[in-house]
Design an enzyme around this catalytic site. Structure first.
Site, PDB file in Angstrom:
ATOM      1  N   HIS A 161      43.261  29.209  33.758  1.00  0.00           N
ATOM      2  CA  HIS A 161      42.034  29.905  33.331  1.00  0.00           C
ATOM      3  C   HIS A 161      42.220  30.709  32.041  1.00  0.00           C
ATOM      4  CE1 HIS A 161      39.891  28.706  36.867  1.00  0.00           C
ATOM      5  NE2 HIS A 161      40.669  29.375  37.700  1.00  0.00           N
TER       6      HIS A 161
ATOM      7  N   ASP B 259      43.640  21.430  40.415  1.00  0.00           N
ATOM      8  CA  ASP B 259      43.255  22.700  41.037  1.00  0.00           C
ATOM      9  C   ASP B 259      41.759  22.634  41.351  1.00  0.00           C
ATOM     10  OD1 ASP B 259      44.385  25.846  41.027  1.00  0.00           O
ATOM     11  OD2 ASP B 259      42.209  25.675  40.814  1.00  0.00           O
TER      12      ASP B 259
ATOM     13  N   HIS C 269      39.543  24.757  40.991  1.00  0.00           N
ATOM     14  CA  HIS C 269      38.748  25.402  39.944  1.00  0.00           C
ATOM     15  C   HIS C 269      38.950  24.674  38.613  1.00  0.00           C
ATOM     16  CE1 HIS C 269      39.741  28.578  42.943  1.00  0.00           C
ATOM     17  NE2 HIS C 269      38.452  28.815  42.823  1.00  0.00           N
TER      18      HIS C 269
ATOM     19  N   ASP D  43      44.474  24.496  45.947  1.00  0.00           N
ATOM     20  CA  ASP D  43      43.330  25.158  46.585  1.00  0.00           C
ATOM     21  C   ASP D  43      42.175  24.205  46.875  1.00  0.00           C
ATOM     22  OD1 ASP D  43      43.043  25.002  43.856  1.00  0.00           O
ATOM     23  OD2 ASP D  43      42.664  27.130  43.541  1.00  0.00           O
TER      24      ASP D  43
HETATM   25 ZN   LIG Z   1      42.214  27.480  41.635  1.00  0.00          ZN
END
Ligand SMILES: [Zn+2]
Length: 308
Positions: free
Chosen positions: A125, A162, A164, A245
């Site tokens: 991120h 991931d 996200h 995740d």
């Molecule tokens: Zn994540």
């Protein structure tokens, strides 16, 4: 297959406070499962401290200085609502960068077939000038730039499974066709980016998945979009942003992957690396917030890296 594992005890000393999902127990759970007899052939290496020079290839000096000066002498401070700094955070992040770049050095020098970096904080991120989403420095992006600048590799592919979207990695390589960024992620979900029509210079492949999707949709995204894009691109190095995740047990999202899905995707990416990159592949831990799901899926991933 010889797989080198990079780790450092300081990764457990980046503190985020009670109730924070990105907590030291995550790395303890990962290291505990890798202590199992099944992993006795792992080639274990201590993560070195990364160089500022390697970070400056992706993040402006001013941003790095701002982070360094924000580190508290005691207690914790917030960079944003969920990204926390504690006294050892900068050093932990530097060792994460050092592990990622050393992993590249290792596979280029053929000291190991591939490498797994068990580090925190995660990185995907982190944008050029913004630390966010638990991430300080973008380890995958720094590893890619290191491979190009230090080893002269031309094309680097980053595959991010991931749950996200890796907005930071996308931001850093948005107008750089020498790096292919491919991501599967739940959408809508934090951080909000990752739509199919975000394509950069044609070097960004976003394959968003819907809440409730499982391994079938994941594999279909790989087969129909990501693996063909990788073969077209023909990378000199494959980097996995390995978050766990999307596991069905994870509390932060709603995908339904099982350990076997991570195993399958690992094998597919190893074949891509064999076809195009002389086998060069490194994998960097990103998210994964259910300790049991994180441990078992990391184990499946690393086992596949070791056995081919
Ligand atoms: Zn994540």
């Amino acid at each position: 297959m010889l797989t080198r594992l990079f780790h450092h005890p300081i990764f457990a000393e980046h503190l985020t406070g009670p109730g924070h999902p990105e907590r030291p127990d995550r790395i303890r759970a990962v290291m505990a499962v890798l202590e199992d007899e099944a992993f006795h052939l792992l080639d274990r290496a201590e993560a070195p401290e990364g160089s500022l020079e390697s970070i400056y290839r992706c993040h402006p000096e001013e941003f790095v200085r701002r982070l360094a000066t924000a580190i508290p002498e005691e207690g914790m401070v917030r960079v944003d609502s969920d990204t926390i700094l504690s006294p050892k955070s900068f050093s932990a992040a530097l060792h994460g960068v050092g592990a990622a770049t050393a992993a590249v050095d290792t596979v280029v020098a053929k000291e190991a077939e591939n490498a797994f970096v068990a580090a925190r904080p995660p990185g995907h991120h982190a944008e050029r000038a913004t630390a966010m989403g638990f991430c300080l420095f973008n380890n995958a992006a720094i590893a890619a730039r290191h491979a190009q600048a230090v080893h002269g590799l031309e094309r680097v592919a980053i595959i991010d499974w991931d749950v996200h979207h890796g907005n930071g990695t996308q931001d850093i390589f948005w107008s750089d066709p020498s790096v292919l960024y491919c991501s599967t992620h739940q959408m809508p979900l934090y951080p909000g980016t990752g739509a199919k029509d975000e394509v950069g210079k044609g070097n960004i492949v976003n394959a968003p998945l819907a809440a409730g999707d499982g391994g079938g949709a994941f594999r279909e995204a790989f087969r129909s979009r990501i693996l063909p894009a990788l073969d077209d691109f023909s990378p000199d190095l494959v980097i996995i942003s390995a978050g766990f995740d999307a596991h069905y047990r994870d509390p932060l999202a709603n995908l339904k992957f099982i350990d076997k899905d991570f195993d399958w995707a690992t094998a597919e990416l190893m074949e891509v690396a064999d076809r195009h990159a002389d086998g060069r592949l490194i994998s960097l831990l990103e998210g994964g917030y259910d300790l049991e799901g994180l441990a078992s899926s990391t184990a499946a991933h690393v086992k596949r890296l070791m056995t081919g």
